[in-house]
Scaffold this motif. Structure first.
Motif, PDB file in Angstrom:
ATOM      1  N   ALA A 150       7.659   6.982   0.257  1.00 38.45           N
ATOM      2  CA  ALA A 150       7.131   5.651  -0.055  1.00 38.45           C
ATOM      3  C   ALA A 150       7.935   4.563   0.646  1.00 38.45           C
ATOM      4  CB  ALA A 150       7.138   5.424  -1.565  1.00 38.45           C
ATOM      5  N   LEU A 151       9.254   4.696   0.651  1.00 39.76           N
ATOM      6  CA  LEU A 151      10.103   3.690   1.284  1.00 39.76           C
ATOM      7  C   LEU A 151       9.910   3.668   2.797  1.00 39.76           C
ATOM      8  CD1 LEU A 151      13.448   4.128  -0.706  1.00 39.76           C
ATOM      9  CD2 LEU A 151      11.840   2.209  -0.847  1.00 39.76           C
ATOM     10  N   ILE A 152       9.922   4.835   3.410  1.00 38.42           N
ATOM     11  CA  ILE A 152       9.758   4.903   4.865  1.00 38.42           C
ATOM     12  C   ILE A 152       8.393   4.364   5.281  1.00 38.42           C
ATOM     13  CG2 ILE A 152       9.554   6.473   6.835  1.00 38.42           C
ATOM     14  CD1 ILE A 152      11.665   8.232   5.430  1.00 38.42           C
ATOM     15  N   SER A 153       7.359   4.769   4.535  1.00 42.84           N
ATOM     16  CA  SER A 153       6.011   4.291   4.854  1.00 42.84           C
ATOM     17  C   SER A 153       5.908   2.788   4.682  1.00 42.84           C
ATOM     18  CB  SER A 153       4.983   4.992   3.958  1.00 42.84           C
ATOM     19  OG  SER A 153       5.000   6.386   4.152  1.00 42.84           O
ATOM     20  N   GLY A 154       6.535   2.255   3.625  1.00 44.63           N
ATOM     21  CA  GLY A 154       6.507   0.816   3.408  1.00 44.63           C
ATOM     22  C   GLY A 154       7.203   0.055   4.522  1.00 44.63           C
ATOM     23  N   VAL A 155       8.328   0.582   4.983  1.00 48.91           N
ATOM     24  CA  VAL A 155       9.058  -0.053   6.080  1.00 48.91           C
ATOM     25  C   VAL A 155       8.227  -0.033   7.365  1.00 48.91           C
ATOM     26  CG1 VAL A 155      11.058   0.180   7.612  1.00 48.91           C
ATOM     27  CG2 VAL A 155      11.345   0.379   5.131  1.00 48.91           C
TER      28      VAL A 155
ATOM     29  N   ALA B 274       0.829  -1.205   0.000  1.00 45.53           N
ATOM     30  CA  ALA B 274       0.000   0.000   0.000  1.00 45.53           C
ATOM     31  C   ALA B 274       0.863   1.254   0.000  1.00 45.53           C
ATOM     32  CB  ALA B 274      -0.925   0.010   1.216  1.00 45.53           C
ATOM     33  N   ALA B 275       2.100   1.129   0.508  1.00 43.96           N
ATOM     34  CA  ALA B 275       3.053   2.240   0.469  1.00 43.96           C
ATOM     35  C   ALA B 275       4.141   2.001  -0.571  1.00 43.96           C
ATOM     36  CB  ALA B 275       3.690   2.431   1.848  1.00 43.96           C
ATOM     37  N   PHE B 276       4.703   0.789  -0.577  1.00 43.32           N
ATOM     38  CA  PHE B 276       5.777   0.495  -1.523  1.00 43.32           C
ATOM     39  C   PHE B 276       5.319   0.617  -2.975  1.00 43.32           C
ATOM     40  CE2 PHE B 276       8.160  -2.193   1.769  1.00 43.32           C
ATOM     41  CZ  PHE B 276       9.157  -1.239   1.919  1.00 43.32           C
ATOM     42  N   GLY B 277       4.035   0.420  -3.224  1.00 47.99           N
ATOM     43  CA  GLY B 277       3.544   0.543  -4.591  1.00 47.99           C
ATOM     44  C   GLY B 277       3.870   1.887  -5.210  1.00 47.99           C
ATOM     45  N   PHE B 278       3.931   2.928  -4.391  1.00 44.70           N
ATOM     46  CA  PHE B 278       4.208   4.270  -4.900  1.00 44.70           C
ATOM     47  C   PHE B 278       5.662   4.432  -5.319  1.00 44.70           C
ATOM     48  CE2 PHE B 278       0.347   4.689  -2.473  1.00 44.70           C
ATOM     49  CZ  PHE B 278      -0.422   5.545  -3.261  1.00 44.70           C
TER      50      PHE B 278
ATOM     51  N   LEU C 293      10.171 -10.487   7.889  1.00 39.23           N
ATOM     52  CA  LEU C 293      10.911  -9.368   7.315  1.00 39.23           C
ATOM     53  C   LEU C 293      11.160  -9.565   5.830  1.00 39.23           C
ATOM     54  CD1 LEU C 293      12.522  -6.748   7.522  1.00 39.23           C
ATOM     55  CD2 LEU C 293      14.502  -8.093   8.263  1.00 39.23           C
ATOM     56  N   SER C 294      11.458 -10.792   5.424  1.00 38.07           N
ATOM     57  CA  SER C 294      11.719 -11.053   4.000  1.00 38.07           C
ATOM     58  C   SER C 294      10.523 -10.688   3.135  1.00 38.07           C
ATOM     59  CB  SER C 294      12.094 -12.517   3.785  1.00 38.07           C
ATOM     60  OG  SER C 294      11.018 -13.375   4.122  1.00 38.07           O
ATOM     61  N   HIS C 295       9.320 -10.879   3.654  1.00 42.93           N
ATOM     62  CA  HIS C 295       8.123 -10.545   2.887  1.00 42.93           C
ATOM     63  C   HIS C 295       8.105  -9.051   2.569  1.00 42.93           C
ATOM     64  CE1 HIS C 295       5.703 -14.221   4.565  1.00 42.93           C
ATOM     65  NE2 HIS C 295       6.906 -14.542   4.128  1.00 42.93           N
ATOM     66  N   THR C 296       8.472  -8.239   3.543  1.00 41.19           N
ATOM     67  CA  THR C 296       8.500  -6.788   3.347  1.00 41.19           C
ATOM     68  C   THR C 296       9.587  -6.394   2.362  1.00 41.19           C
ATOM     69  OG1 THR C 296       7.639  -6.387   5.576  1.00 41.19           O
ATOM     70  CG2 THR C 296       8.808  -4.573   4.516  1.00 41.19           C
ATOM     71  N   LEU C 297      10.782  -6.983   2.520  1.00 44.68           N
ATOM     72  CA  LEU C 297      11.889  -6.656   1.627  1.00 44.68           C
ATOM     73  C   LEU C 297      11.558  -7.016   0.183  1.00 44.68           C
ATOM     74  CD1 LEU C 297      14.900  -7.926   3.795  1.00 44.68           C
ATOM     75  CD2 LEU C 297      14.093  -5.570   3.511  1.00 44.68           C
ATOM     76  N   TRP C 298      10.970  -8.184  -0.021  1.00 42.94           N
ATOM     77  CA  TRP C 298      10.617  -8.597  -1.380  1.00 42.94           C
ATOM     78  C   TRP C 298       9.527  -7.709  -1.972  1.00 42.94           C
ATOM     79  CZ3 TRP C 298      13.065 -11.350  -4.816  1.00 42.94           C
ATOM     80  CH2 TRP C 298      14.019 -12.277  -4.400  1.00 42.94           C
ATOM     81  N   THR C 299       8.599  -7.269  -1.149  1.00 36.16           N
ATOM     82  CA  THR C 299       7.549  -6.388  -1.651  1.00 36.16           C
ATOM     83  C   THR C 299       8.141  -5.086  -2.169  1.00 36.16           C
ATOM     84  OG1 THR C 299       5.861  -7.297  -0.182  1.00 36.16           O
ATOM     85  CG2 THR C 299       5.491  -5.064  -0.993  1.00 36.16           C
ATOM     86  N   GLY C 300       9.066  -4.505  -1.414  1.00 30.82           N
ATOM     87  CA  GLY C 300       9.706  -3.283  -1.871  1.00 30.82           C
ATOM     88  C   GLY C 300      10.431  -3.481  -3.188  1.00 30.82           C
ATOM     89  N   TRP C 301      11.157  -4.587  -3.311  1.00 30.73           N
ATOM     90  CA  TRP C 301      11.916  -4.842  -4.544  1.00 30.73           C
ATOM     91  C   TRP C 301      10.986  -5.109  -5.725  1.00 30.73           C
ATOM     92  CZ3 TRP C 301      12.724  -8.791  -8.096  1.00 30.73           C
ATOM     93  CH2 TRP C 301      13.842  -8.636  -8.930  1.00 30.73           C
ATOM     94  N   ILE C 302       9.924  -5.839  -5.479  1.00 32.68           N
ATOM     95  CA  ILE C 302       8.975  -6.128  -6.559  1.00 32.68           C
ATOM     96  C   ILE C 302       8.351  -4.842  -7.084  1.00 32.68           C
ATOM     97  CG2 ILE C 302       6.713  -7.172  -7.055  1.00 32.68           C
ATOM     98  CD1 ILE C 302       7.579  -9.428  -5.053  1.00 32.68           C
ATOM     99  N   CYS C 303       7.947  -3.956  -6.187  1.00 33.14           N
ATOM    100  CA  CYS C 303       7.328  -2.692  -6.609  1.00 33.14           C
ATOM    101  C   CYS C 303       8.310  -1.836  -7.391  1.00 33.14           C
ATOM    102  CB  CYS C 303       6.808  -1.931  -5.391  1.00 33.14           C
ATOM    103  SG  CYS C 303       5.397  -2.724  -4.591  1.00 33.14           S
ATOM    104  N   TRP C 304       9.548  -1.780  -6.921  1.00 32.09           N
ATOM    105  CA  TRP C 304      10.601  -1.048  -7.643  1.00 32.09           C
ATOM    106  C   TRP C 304      10.784  -1.635  -9.044  1.00 32.09           C
ATOM    107  CZ3 TRP C 304      14.357   2.834  -6.862  1.00 32.09           C
ATOM    108  CH2 TRP C 304      15.488   2.777  -7.691  1.00 32.09           C
ATOM    109  N   SER C 305      10.838  -2.959  -9.139  1.00 30.07           N
ATOM    110  CA  SER C 305      11.087  -3.640 -10.403  1.00 30.07           C
ATOM    111  C   SER C 305       9.937  -3.470 -11.380  1.00 30.07           C
ATOM    112  CB  SER C 305      11.349  -5.127 -10.153  1.00 30.07           C
ATOM    113  OG  SER C 305      12.474  -5.308  -9.323  1.00 30.07           O
TER     114      SER C 305
END
Length: 232
Positions: free
Chosen positions: A175-180, A149-153, A194-206
């Motif tokens: 977006a990064l701070i909110s996602g974290v 919901a945050a990392f998507g941005f 934690l890995s779920h959060t890290l992967w979500t951030g990378w997926i949204c970036w990609s």
């Protein structure tokens, strides 16, 4: 592939390294144990915590997406300086990033920490890398949907860096701070590792990068076509 594209892809792959290292470390479960016991996760059913860090962020994220969608046709604020095509790309990138995370969740066999037997559930711990292995739980917990919901941005940064560079960095940081923060909140509640959060951030970036590369490739093809027509 253009040199600039190669650099963007190289950066994206570099960002993948610490995520893979965390996966290899096996730190997900020990970290989850800091917040959970055999009786479950104390913060899971806290109404104030859930409202402030789950319901409110979801509503704000939806409102922001709808505002950006409206801005495609009726630009407001800084969107007025963006061409319509870039406003459309901004929205498309964000929505596709969020949808990609939700789609992967539907396919995943991994269950949430609060589903594990050692935290009062029924599942056994199985790494999300063990594709197709049933952990005896409900699954559908990887990657972290709430954090998206945050990392998507983050995906929208690729557009803003070209057209609104002064806004791009604050946008990315927010977006990064909110996602974290959202990922941490879900970890405390036992909803994710934690890995779920890290992967979500990378997926949204990609996803944002993929959309950017596709748009730029299309523009180069159109420009080449116009040049050829003018040349003839």
């Amino acid at each position: 592939m253009l040199p600039s594209s190669r650099r963007r892809v190289a950066l994206t792959l570099l960002l993948l390294v610490p995520i893979l290292l965390w996966d290899v470390s096996g730190g997900d479960l020990p970290l989850a144990r800091l917040f959970g016991t055999a009786q479950g996760f104390a913060w899971r059913h806290d109404p104030t915590f859930g409202f402030l860090l789950h319901a409110v962020p979801r509503a704000l994220s939806t409102a922001c997406v709808l505002a950006l969608v409206w801005g495609v046709w009726r630009p407001w604020g800084p969107l007025r300086t963006l061409p319509a095509a870039d406003r459309g790309q901004l929205v498309l990138s964000i929505v596709l990033a969020m949808l990609a995370v939700q789609a992967l969740k539907r396919l995943a066999a991994t269950s949430c920490p609060w589903d594990l037997a050692e935290f009062g559930g029924v599942a056994v711990y199985v790494s999300h890398w063990d594709w197709g292995v049933w952990d005896q739980g409900p699954g559908h917990c990887f990657p972290a949907g709430h954090a998206s919901a945050a990392f998507g941005f983050v995906a929208g940064w690729w557009v803003l860096r070209r057209k609104l560079p002064r806004l791009a960095l604050p946008w990315l940081c927010a977006a990064l701070i909110s996602g974290v923060v959202l990922g941490w909140a879900q970890q405390v509640r036992g909803a994710h590792y934690l890995s779920h959060t890290l992967w979500t951030g990378w997926i949204c970036w990609s996803v944002g990068l993929l959309v950017e590369e596709a748009v730029q490739a299309r523009r180069r093809l159109r420009a080449a076509g116009v040049t050829n027509l003018n040349g003839t």
